[in-house]
Design an enzyme around this catalytic site. Structure first.
Site, PDB file in Angstrom:
ATOM      1  N   LYS A  44       0.850  -1.202   0.000  1.00  0.00           N
ATOM      2  CA  LYS A  44       0.000   0.000   0.000  1.00  0.00           C
ATOM      3  C   LYS A  44       0.884   1.251   0.000  1.00  0.00           C
ATOM      4  CE  LYS A  44      -2.394   1.826   3.570  1.00  0.00           C
ATOM      5  NZ  LYS A  44      -3.261   1.646   4.741  1.00  0.00           N
TER       6      LYS A  44
ATOM      7  N   LYS B 145       0.691   5.756  -0.076  1.00  0.00           N
ATOM      8  CA  LYS B 145      -0.162   6.910   0.162  1.00  0.00           C
ATOM      9  C   LYS B 145      -0.008   7.874  -1.006  1.00  0.00           C
ATOM     10  CE  LYS B 145       0.050   6.466   5.191  1.00  0.00           C
ATOM     11  NZ  LYS B 145      -1.314   5.954   5.375  1.00  0.00           N
TER      12      LYS B 145
ATOM     13  N   ASP C  77      -3.898   4.999  -0.550  1.00  0.00           N
ATOM     14  CA  ASP C  77      -4.543   5.640   0.600  1.00  0.00           C
ATOM     15  C   ASP C  77      -4.468   7.153   0.410  1.00  0.00           C
ATOM     16  OD1 ASP C  77      -5.433   6.485   3.060  1.00  0.00           O
ATOM     17  OD2 ASP C  77      -3.916   5.416   4.237  1.00  0.00           O
TER      18      ASP C  77
ATOM     19  N   ASN D  17      -5.729   9.232   2.617  1.00  0.00           N
ATOM     20  CA  ASN D  17      -5.722   9.864   3.950  1.00  0.00           C
ATOM     21  C   ASN D  17      -6.691  11.052   4.044  1.00  0.00           C
ATOM     22  OD1 ASN D  17      -2.612   8.618   4.062  1.00  0.00           O
ATOM     23  ND2 ASN D  17      -3.749   8.593   6.004  1.00  0.00           N
TER      24      ASN D  17
ATOM     25  N   GLU E 203      -8.313   3.874  -0.283  1.00  0.00           N
ATOM     26  CA  GLU E 203      -8.607   4.078   1.148  1.00  0.00           C
ATOM     27  C   GLU E 203      -8.883   5.549   1.467  1.00  0.00           C
ATOM     28  OE1 GLU E 203      -5.846   1.817   3.501  1.00  0.00           O
ATOM     29  OE2 GLU E 203      -5.761   3.373   5.037  1.00  0.00           O
TER      30      GLU E 203
ATOM     31  N   GLU F 176     -10.310   3.143   9.699  1.00  0.00           N
ATOM     32  CA  GLU F 176      -9.313   3.386  10.744  1.00  0.00           C
ATOM     33  C   GLU F 176      -9.718   4.527  11.673  1.00  0.00           C
ATOM     34  OE1 GLU F 176      -6.223   4.619   7.669  1.00  0.00           O
ATOM     35  OE2 GLU F 176      -5.697   5.974   9.293  1.00  0.00           O
TER      36      GLU F 176
ATOM     37  N   ASP G  56      -9.556   0.132  13.513  1.00  0.00           N
ATOM     38  CA  ASP G  56      -8.296   0.292  14.237  1.00  0.00           C
ATOM     39  C   ASP G  56      -8.558  -0.160  15.671  1.00  0.00           C
ATOM     40  OD1 ASP G  56      -5.717   2.594  14.444  1.00  0.00           O
ATOM     41  OD2 ASP G  56      -6.789   1.977  16.243  1.00  0.00           O
TER      42      ASP G  56
ATOM     43  N   HIS H  22      -5.547  -2.142  11.159  1.00  0.00           N
ATOM     44  CA  HIS H  22      -4.842  -0.876  10.996  1.00  0.00           C
ATOM     45  C   HIS H  22      -3.824  -0.767  12.130  1.00  0.00           C
ATOM     46  CE1 HIS H  22      -4.547   3.664  11.473  1.00  0.00           C
ATOM     47  NE2 HIS H  22      -4.128   3.446  10.247  1.00  0.00           N
TER      48      HIS H  22
ATOM     49  N   GLU I  60      -2.330  -5.096   8.239  1.00  0.00           N
ATOM     50  CA  GLU I  60      -1.447  -4.011   7.803  1.00  0.00           C
ATOM     51  C   GLU I  60      -0.114  -4.150   8.528  1.00  0.00           C
ATOM     52  OE1 GLU I  60      -2.047   0.114   9.155  1.00  0.00           O
ATOM     53  OE2 GLU I  60      -1.290   0.795   7.218  1.00  0.00           O
TER      54      GLU I  60
END
Ligand SMILES: [Mg+2]
Length: 359
Positions: free
Chosen positions: A165, A167, A196, A198, A222, A248, A271, A298, A318
């Site tokens: 993964k 970001k 991701d 974020n 994500e 998460e 998470d 997470h 993860e």
């Protein structure tokens, strides 16, 4: 028969744990891991251990102070995480548990399970009715530079990871495409690639970017938009081909139920520290099972390896090790998989390292 431990003390300490790779995200960089280490002392001599991830050093003193206020209510209690979770849910009903309170309570729950496991001489996964077995993991990167980070990515494949993964979303779409295409070129067509955002995009921008990335066969996208925007997630999901992943930032299983009800995601990644620890994870796992939603973890690699084997729709662990530098034995990846260790959650503080990294 094994005795049930009774709590005799609750201690916590703040550390700034170095990370092997700083985590760059679309909304800021984590150069290290600010943690609060929890020790639940018991009359049987076993100590229940877990850690809180504070995200930023400014949270650490408050978490330590809050936990020390809880000590009195725990001393003399026999360890029973479900009972303790109910007690604190009632005690903080008017305040609510989102935020630092929920983080501290979730991690206290993990420490209580750890104490139970250590007292029984068993890994927590066995107490939950499962067994320690290898769980497929993905290697979790921040923002990458395909040129500079090529060797790291190749090393991930050598360690057996079959999923990576990264970001994205920290710049424009051209940058996203360069990153995703560069990483896809390095890992090849057969390794799963997740991205991701974020929480960094708006709904239309996320839809536009995801469409532009369609040829790279993404295994999930994500948190394309702010985590609390369940409707926005559902809109992105309706307009996109790759599975949408989020979770998460869900606070307790109630948030998860609302998100799923809104159609926010195809996959879920609660998470342990925000969903309510191991006790509440089990309930979240039931919600996911009833909705046929794959569940990944997470952070919290050590404890996640205990709960994923008893999660009916378990998907990925993860692998992002934030506490390895303060543990005697950091979690290991074997052939791209992680296996739970015991007794308890299988963690012992490296006291020399803890002293070195004390905040
Ligand atoms: Mg994420």
């Amino acid at each position: 028969m094994t005795d049930i431990p009774t709590v005799t003390g609750l201690k916590s300490r703040a550390v700034i744990a170095p990370l092997q790779r700083p985590v760059r995200t679309a909304v800021g960089t984590l150069p290290n891991a600010p943690l609060v280490l929890i020790d639940v002392e018991t009359d049987l001599g076993v100590t229940g251990q877990a850690y809180v991830f504070g995200y930023t050093p400014v949270t650490l003193k408050a978490i330590v102070a809050f936990l020390s206020e809880l000590e009195e209510s725990l001393i003399g209690q026999s360890v029973a995480p479900v009972e303790q979770a109910r007690f604190y849910e009632n005690r903080f009903r008017l305040l609510g548990r989102q935020g630092l309170v929920g983080m501290a309570l979730s991690c206290l729950d993990m420490a209580l399970w750890d104490a139970l496991g250590k007292a029984a001489g068993l890994p927590v996964v066995n107490l939950l009715g499962g067994r320690a077995r290898p769980i497929q993991a993905y290697d979790s990167y921040g923002v990458v530079d395909p040129k500079e980070d090529r060797e790291d990515l190749e090393r991930s494949l050598e360690r057996g990871f079959r999923a990576i993964k990264i970001k994205i979303g920290d710049g424009d779409l051209v940058r996203d495409i360069a990153m995703v295409s560069g990483v896809r070129e390095i890992i090849g067509p057969d390794v799963e690639l997740m991205v991701d955002f974020n929480q960094s995009r708006s709904v239309p921008d996320a839809v536009h970017r995801i469409e532009a990335l369609s040829e790279y066969n993404l295994a999930w996208v994500e948190e394309p938009v702010p985590a609390e925007d369940f409707v926005g997630h559902a809109e992105v999901r309706a307009a996109s081909t790759p599975p949408i992943q989020t979770g998460e930032n869900w606070w307790f299983p109630q948030d998860m139920a609302k998100a799923i009800d809104a159609g926010a995601c195809d996959c879920a990644m609660p998470d342990l520290m925000k969903i309510g620890g191991i006790t509440a994870w089990l309930r979240a796992a039931g919600i996911a099972e009833a909705n046929a939603i794959p569940v990944s973890s997470h952070l919290f690699v050590e404890a996640s390896a205990h709960v994923l084997p008893v999660t009916p729709t378990a998907h990925y662990l993860e692998f992002l090790d934030i506490a390895g530098s303060v543990l005697q034995e950091p979690m290991e990846v074997k052939d791209g998989h992680v296996t739970a260790r015991g007794p308890g959650l299988g963690m012992t503080w490296d006291e020399d390292a803890v002293a070195r990294f004390t905040a």
